[in-house]
Motif scaffolding. Sequence first.
Motif, short mmCIF file in Angstrom:
data_model
loop_
_atom_site.label_atom_id
_atom_site.label_comp_id
_atom_site.label_asym_id
_atom_site.label_seq_id
_atom_site.Cartn_x
_atom_site.Cartn_y
_atom_site.Cartn_z
N VAL A 46 0.88 -1.17 0.00
CA VAL A 46 0.00 0.00 0.00
C VAL A 46 0.92 1.22 0.00
O VAL A 46 1.63 1.47 0.96
CB VAL A 46 -0.94 0.01 1.22
CG1 VAL A 46 -1.78 1.28 1.22
CG2 VAL A 46 -1.83 -1.22 1.23
N GLU A 47 0.93 1.92 -1.13
CA GLU A 47 1.78 3.11 -1.29
C GLU A 47 0.98 4.34 -0.86
O GLU A 47 -0.11 4.57 -1.36
CB GLU A 47 2.23 3.24 -2.74
CG GLU A 47 3.09 2.09 -3.20
CD GLU A 47 3.39 2.15 -4.68
OE1 GLU A 47 2.72 2.91 -5.43
OE2 GLU A 47 4.29 1.43 -5.11
N VAL A 48 1.56 5.10 0.05
CA VAL A 48 0.88 6.25 0.64
C VAL A 48 1.62 7.52 0.22
O VAL A 48 2.85 7.55 0.22
CB VAL A 48 0.85 6.13 2.18
CG1 VAL A 48 0.00 7.23 2.79
CG2 VAL A 48 0.35 4.75 2.61
N THR A 49 0.86 8.56 -0.13
CA THR A 49 1.47 9.82 -0.56
C THR A 49 0.77 11.01 0.08
O THR A 49 -0.38 10.92 0.50
CB THR A 49 1.40 9.99 -2.09
OG1 THR A 49 0.04 9.96 -2.50
CG2 THR A 49 2.18 8.92 -2.82
N GLY A 50 1.50 12.10 0.15
CA GLY A 50 0.91 13.37 0.61
C GLY A 50 0.73 13.44 2.11
O GLY A 50 1.56 12.96 2.87
N GLU A 51 -0.38 14.05 2.51
CA GLU A 51 -0.67 14.26 3.92
C GLU A 51 -1.73 13.28 4.39
O GLU A 51 -2.78 13.14 3.77
CB GLU A 51 -1.18 15.68 4.15
CG GLU A 51 -0.17 16.75 3.80
CD GLU A 51 -0.68 18.15 4.08
OE1 GLU A 51 -1.78 18.31 4.67
OE2 GLU A 51 0.01 19.09 3.69
N ILE A 52 -1.44 12.60 5.50
CA ILE A 52 -2.42 11.71 6.12
C ILE A 52 -2.81 12.32 7.45
O ILE A 52 -1.98 12.43 8.36
CB ILE A 52 -1.87 10.28 6.29
CG1 ILE A 52 -1.44 9.69 4.95
CG2 ILE A 52 -2.91 9.39 6.98
CD1 ILE A 52 -2.56 9.57 3.91
#
Length: 140
Positions: A46-52
């Motif tokens: 699971v590739e996560v990008t930006g702001e979480i």
Amino acid sequence: MTQDADDRAAYPTYPTEGLAAGFSRSGPPPANDHARTRVGGGFVVVEVTGEIDLATEPLLAEHLNAATAGPEPDVLVDLRRVVFFDCSGLRVLCRAERRARDHGGRLRVVSDGPRIRRLLLGAGLLGRFPLLSRIPGEDG
């Protein structure tokens, strides 16, 4: 309703019987601006990008719920492209890691920068999430 039950009710689940990697017949959830899922090398990434944060964590939760739904999931959460990650993201990670463990699998975090390590250390979660600097089998 307990807080955990409340959390589970807020996010969709995906059927898993007879399906690879726990995904529904249509495959993993569609990519969004903050998460996408791919299968390869014997694990789900699971590739996560930006702001979480509180506003975007449901987009990540959708992918993690699907990735950890099947039996014995081996999930890598790639946080190398994240620019901000708060306690909302940690809550989603903890829930997904528990689900993976409950199904006989595991969840690991990929992060090559100090930001995520400091966050996990400060939250007392570094021992719960084995940090990898890269995805196994990746060049580089």
